[in-house]
Design an enzyme around this catalytic site. Structure first.
Site, PDB file in Angstrom:
ATOM      1  N   PHE A 285       0.787  -1.230   0.000  1.00 19.03           N
ATOM      2  CA  PHE A 285       0.000   0.000   0.000  1.00 19.03           C
ATOM      3  C   PHE A 285       0.817   1.277   0.000  1.00 19.03           C
ATOM      4  O   PHE A 285       0.247   2.356  -0.031  1.00 19.03           O
ATOM      5  CB  PHE A 285      -0.925  -0.001   1.223  1.00 19.03           C
TER       6      PHE A 285
ATOM      7  N   ASP B 292       3.389  -8.566  12.478  1.00 24.06           N
ATOM      8  CA  ASP B 292       2.060  -8.697  11.846  1.00 24.06           C
ATOM      9  C   ASP B 292       1.492 -10.063  12.221  1.00 24.06           C
ATOM     10  O   ASP B 292       2.236 -11.039  12.319  1.00 24.06           O
ATOM     11  CB  ASP B 292       2.200  -8.606  10.306  1.00 24.06           C
TER      12      ASP B 292
ATOM     13  N   ASP C 150       2.134   1.153  11.043  1.00 26.25           N
ATOM     14  CA  ASP C 150       1.313   0.985   9.837  1.00 26.25           C
ATOM     15  C   ASP C 150       0.497  -0.308   9.965  1.00 26.25           C
ATOM     16  O   ASP C 150       0.399  -1.092   9.039  1.00 26.25           O
ATOM     17  CB  ASP C 150       2.217   0.928   8.589  1.00 26.25           C
TER      18      ASP C 150
ATOM     19  N   HIS D 268      -5.910   0.204  11.501  1.00 21.85           N
ATOM     20  CA  HIS D 268      -6.224   1.631  11.453  1.00 21.85           C
ATOM     21  C   HIS D 268      -7.473   2.009  12.247  1.00 21.85           C
ATOM     22  O   HIS D 268      -8.016   3.098  12.078  1.00 21.85           O
ATOM     23  CB  HIS D 268      -6.353   2.088   9.995  1.00 21.85           C
TER      24      HIS D 268
ATOM     25  N   ASP E  82      -0.537   6.932   7.048  1.00 21.77           N
ATOM     26  CA  ASP E  82      -1.968   7.178   6.843  1.00 21.77           C
ATOM     27  C   ASP E  82      -2.524   8.205   7.821  1.00 21.77           C
ATOM     28  O   ASP E  82      -3.595   8.012   8.415  1.00 21.77           O
ATOM     29  CB  ASP E  82      -2.763   5.860   6.891  1.00 21.77           C
TER      30      ASP E  82
HETATM   31  C1  LIG Z   1      -1.894  -1.340   5.932  1.00 19.14           C
HETATM   32  S1  LIG Z   1      -1.281  -2.964   6.116  1.00 19.14           S
HETATM   33  C2  LIG Z   1       0.473  -2.711   6.135  1.00 19.14           C
HETATM   34  C3  LIG Z   1       0.999  -2.272   4.802  1.00 19.14           C
HETATM   35  C4  LIG Z   1       2.489  -2.414   4.614  1.00 19.14           C
HETATM   36  N1  LIG Z   1       3.254  -1.647   5.602  1.00 19.14           N
HETATM   37  C5  LIG Z   1       2.853  -2.009   3.196  1.00 19.14           C
HETATM   38  O1  LIG Z   1       3.741  -1.162   3.000  1.00 19.14           O
HETATM   39  O2  LIG Z   1       2.268  -2.541   2.255  1.00 19.14           O
HETATM   40  C6  LIG Z   1      -1.666  -3.306   7.804  1.00 19.14           C
HETATM   41  C7  LIG Z   1      -1.181  -4.655   8.322  1.00 19.14           C
HETATM   42  O3  LIG Z   1      -1.308  -4.617   9.736  1.00 19.14           O
HETATM   43  C8  LIG Z   1      -1.676  -5.900  10.196  1.00 19.14           C
HETATM   44  N2  LIG Z   1      -2.332  -5.729  11.503  1.00 19.14           N
HETATM   45  C9  LIG Z   1      -3.493  -5.068  11.770  1.00 19.14           C
HETATM   46  N3  LIG Z   1      -3.740  -5.088  13.098  1.00 19.14           N
HETATM   47  C10 LIG Z   1      -2.719  -5.773  13.673  1.00 19.14           C
HETATM   48  C11 LIG Z   1      -2.397  -6.126  15.015  1.00 19.14           C
HETATM   49  N4  LIG Z   1      -3.178  -5.764  16.038  1.00 19.14           N
HETATM   50  N5  LIG Z   1      -1.279  -6.837  15.242  1.00 19.14           N
HETATM   51  C12 LIG Z   1      -0.475  -7.212  14.218  1.00 19.14           C
HETATM   52  N6  LIG Z   1      -0.713  -6.893  12.928  1.00 19.14           N
HETATM   53  C13 LIG Z   1      -1.822  -6.178  12.654  1.00 19.14           C
HETATM   54  C14 LIG Z   1      -2.564  -6.468   9.131  1.00 19.14           C
HETATM   55  O4  LIG Z   1      -2.557  -7.882   9.177  1.00 19.14           O
HETATM   56  C15 LIG Z   1      -1.960  -5.875   7.853  1.00 19.14           C
HETATM   57  O5  LIG Z   1      -1.117  -6.790   7.215  1.00 19.14           O
END
Ligand SMILES: C[S@@+](CC[C@H](N)C(=O)[O-])C[C@H]1O[C@@H](n2cnc3c(N)ncnc32)[C@H](O)[C@@H]1O
Length: 216
Positions: A19, A71, A141, A144, A170
């Protein structure tokens, strides 16, 4: 002059699923290179398929420090089936749930960075709770929602060393659409209001803050 990734690293970044736009990626790289000079690990919350991890890992490799990325690999709310950011290729057909870990590993392999990243697979607050050492950079990241973004800040920001960099992705001061939440913006405001951080730069939705005090 800010550090910039070599063409082969940029090519791997652009080929990776994810992203982060290029402009923010370059700002992430420059911040990571600067923070790595502290000689401490750099940590990302929100690996997804490893797009931003490539940049963090290469900056860490150049400085001889470790890159860590956290993650659970089951995807955020907006990445689940039926939501705008869902990619059907990320679903494990056996389990029937998202699993971005295999793609992440392929991304790192293709970029030649497997030996420079420590992948922490788990929920961010649980990993933060058992993490003991100082960090040179924390890049938030992950999820959200307010619950997740706040937990990431509260869990990881206290581990930042004095002079270390806090990056928040973001950050949207104005709500853009129903999918674009403002929890990262609220975390950014909270960090500034704490008095423990000073803003360094803003590139599109990426904010870079430096830890200059205590009281997070
Ligand atoms: C927006 S994506 C990250 C994008 C990535 N940094 C990139 O450059 O493409 C958000 C990620 O956060 C992870 N995520 C969301 N909540 C989480 C949590 N509480 N603990 C660990 N990972 C989490 C999701 O599984 C997802 O893969």
């Amino acid at each position: 002059m800010s550090a910039a990734p070599k063409p082969e690293i940029l090519a791997a970044f652009e080929a990776a699923k994810g992203f982060m736009p290029l402009g923010e990626g370059l700002a992430l790289y420059a911040a990571a290179a600067e923070a790595a000079a502290l000689g401490l690990p750099l940590l990302e919350v929100g690996t997804y398929c490893g797009r931003s991890t490539i940049l963090l890992a290469d900056a860490a490799r150049q400085a001889g420090v470790s890159a860590l990325t956290v993650d659970h690999h089951r995807g955020s709310e907006e990445q689940q089936p039926g939501w705008d950011y869902h990619d059907p290729e990320t679903v494990d057909p056996v389990v029937g749930r998202m699993d971005t870990l295999p793609t992440f590993r392929r991304t790192l392999h293709a970029a030649g960075l497997e030996d420079h990243v420590i992948a922490l697979v788990g929920r961010s607050p649980q990993v933060a709770a058992v993490w003991g050492g100082p960090l040179g950079l924390v890049f938030i990241d992950g999820g959200h929602t307010d619950e997740h973004a706040t937990a990431d800040y509260e869990g990881w920001a206290p581990h930042l060393a004095e002079g270390g960099l806090l990056l928040i992705h973001d950050v949207f001061p104005v709500k853009i659409d129903e999918w674009t939440g403002q929890a990262p913006y609220r975390v950014y405001l909270r960090a500034l209001e704490s008095g423990a951080f000073t803003e360094v730069s803003a590139t599109e939705s990426l904010r870079v803050l430096r830890r200059t005090g205590t009281g997070i």
